[in-house]
Design an enzyme around this catalytic site. Structure first.
Site, PDB file in Angstrom:
ATOM      1  N   GLU A 124      -5.143   3.809   6.037  1.00 39.20           N
ATOM      2  CA  GLU A 124      -5.034   3.621   4.591  1.00 39.20           C
ATOM      3  C   GLU A 124      -5.717   4.778   3.873  1.00 39.20           C
ATOM      4  OE1 GLU A 124      -6.303   0.238   1.312  1.00 39.20           O
ATOM      5  OE2 GLU A 124      -5.428  -0.384   3.215  1.00 39.20           O
ATOM      6  N   ARG A 142       0.813  -1.215   0.000  1.00 35.38           N
ATOM      7  CA  ARG A 142       0.000   0.000   0.000  1.00 35.38           C
ATOM      8  C   ARG A 142       0.852   1.272   0.000  1.00 35.38           C
ATOM      9  NH1 ARG A 142      -2.512  -3.589  -1.286  1.00 35.38           N
ATOM     10  NH2 ARG A 142      -4.511  -4.373  -0.495  1.00 35.38           N
ATOM     11  N   SER A 193     -11.259   0.428   2.545  1.00 37.18           N
ATOM     12  CA  SER A 193     -10.547  -0.005   3.753  1.00 37.18           C
ATOM     13  C   SER A 193      -9.995   1.208   4.494  1.00 37.18           C
ATOM     14  CB  SER A 193      -9.404  -0.949   3.394  1.00 37.18           C
ATOM     15  OG  SER A 193      -9.898  -2.146   2.840  1.00 37.18           O
TER      16      SER A 193
END
Length: 323
Positions: free
Chosen positions: A302, A183, A232
């Site tokens: 995130e 990520r 998310s």
């Protein structure tokens, strides 16, 4: 941010937008842009007509003016105090094209929806793109954060990324140049991605369709895809899942104001109605504090939180705990 701030900023750079073909909007409501539907205004929003228009704008923009680039706004939480400076929004019209450029390669603009990229790959008979069918975002964000799902990540498909720097100069980055990790991309933050080339592999259409259908069925079963959400909320910690830690800390369904950790998937934060950015960020930091207290794990956001807090509504990390 006062109502006159955009006028003041425009007054300091009167010729920057002369000759450009894009749209300029003072005091642009960011709540209309993000999927959470919250946030204060952008001092100025500029929607360039295409890559050349964006490059011309960047060459003229004073270096001391803050600049933020947004795409489809799927994983952005814009704070209630708004965004100072200029927000560049890449539109689907100017940056959303997707086309096959070789037997196994596809080029997609930064504002192309991930789902559209997946569909284009299916049409071209290219495998390896089915995971994008389940990611609620655009190519630019996927490139920046190495978006992934269903066991596949963006870095597995990227060949090269085209970008402009703050002065409007063109750059081409290889997969290695992007410095991908979980990520995360190590590409310079001041680069604005305009488009990228991806590579797949030949696969029959029926197989691809089944893979895409499986992704869609999974999303509809376990994720609140019809809510005002940003996907998310937290990254998965090493060796475990964020949702498991949130659940075990007793935060499934937790609410602050109209912000809630989804009862369906507790790593999805949702705006149940009239939540503010302050409600949502406070909820997120409450969850982080409770998980830290319960398991000692420090969840990492995130979702990207940007902009200014409204006066008197600053949210501290982990609610200021020193654990």
């Amino acid at each position: 941010m006062s109502d006159n701030s955009a006028g003041t900023l425009l007054d300091t750079m009167p010729n920057v937008f002369d000759g450009l073909r894009g749209k300029v909007t003072p005091n642009a409501p960011m709540a209309n842009v993000t999927w959470f539907r919250v946030g204060g205004p952008a001092e100025i929003m500029f929607q360039p007509a295409d890559r050349d228009d964006l490059a011309a704008f960047l060459r003229k923009l004073p270096e001391d003016v803050p600049l933020l680039v947004v795409g489809v706004g799927s994983n952005l939480l814009i704070r209630d105090g708004g965004i100072p400076g200029v927000v560049v929004r890449l539109s689907a019209k100017g940056f959303g094209e997707v086309k096959q450029v070789s037997d196994t390669r596809i080029e997609a603009g930064a504002a192309c929806l991930d789902k559209r990229l997946s569909a284009a790959a299916h049409q071209a008979g290219l495998g390896g793109f089915h995971f994008y069918h389940g990611i609620p975002g655009g190519v630019g964000g996927a490139l920046r954060m190495n978006a992934g799902a269903n066991g596949t990540e963006t870095r597995e498909r990227v060949v090269e990324v085209h970008a402009l720097d703050r002065r409007g100069r063109k750059h081409v980055l290889s997969n290695a140049d992007m410095g991908y990790d979980y990520r995360h991309s190590a590409a310079p933050q001041d680069l604005i991605f305009t488009h990228a080339v991806f590579e797949g592999y030949r696969e029959d259409g029926e197989t691809i369709r089944k893979e895409m259908d499986a992704v869609q069925q999974h999303r509809e079963t376990v994720q609140p895809i019809r809510e005002k959400t940003g996907g998310s909320t937290f990254k998965n910690p090493p060796g475990t899942s964020a949702w498991k830690q949130i659940d075990e800390a007793g935060c499934r369904g937790l609410m602050i104001g109209a912000a809630q950790m989804s009862p369906m998937h507790c790593n999805f934060m949702i705006n149940t109605g009239n939540a503010t950015a302050y409600d949502l960020e406070s909820l997120g930091e409450t969850v982080r504090a409770r998980v830290l207290e319960h398991s000692g794990i420090r969840l990492e956001w995130e979702i990207k939180r940007l902009g200014n807090f409204r006066e008197g509504q600053m949210v501290q990390e982990f609610l200021g705990r020193l654990l």
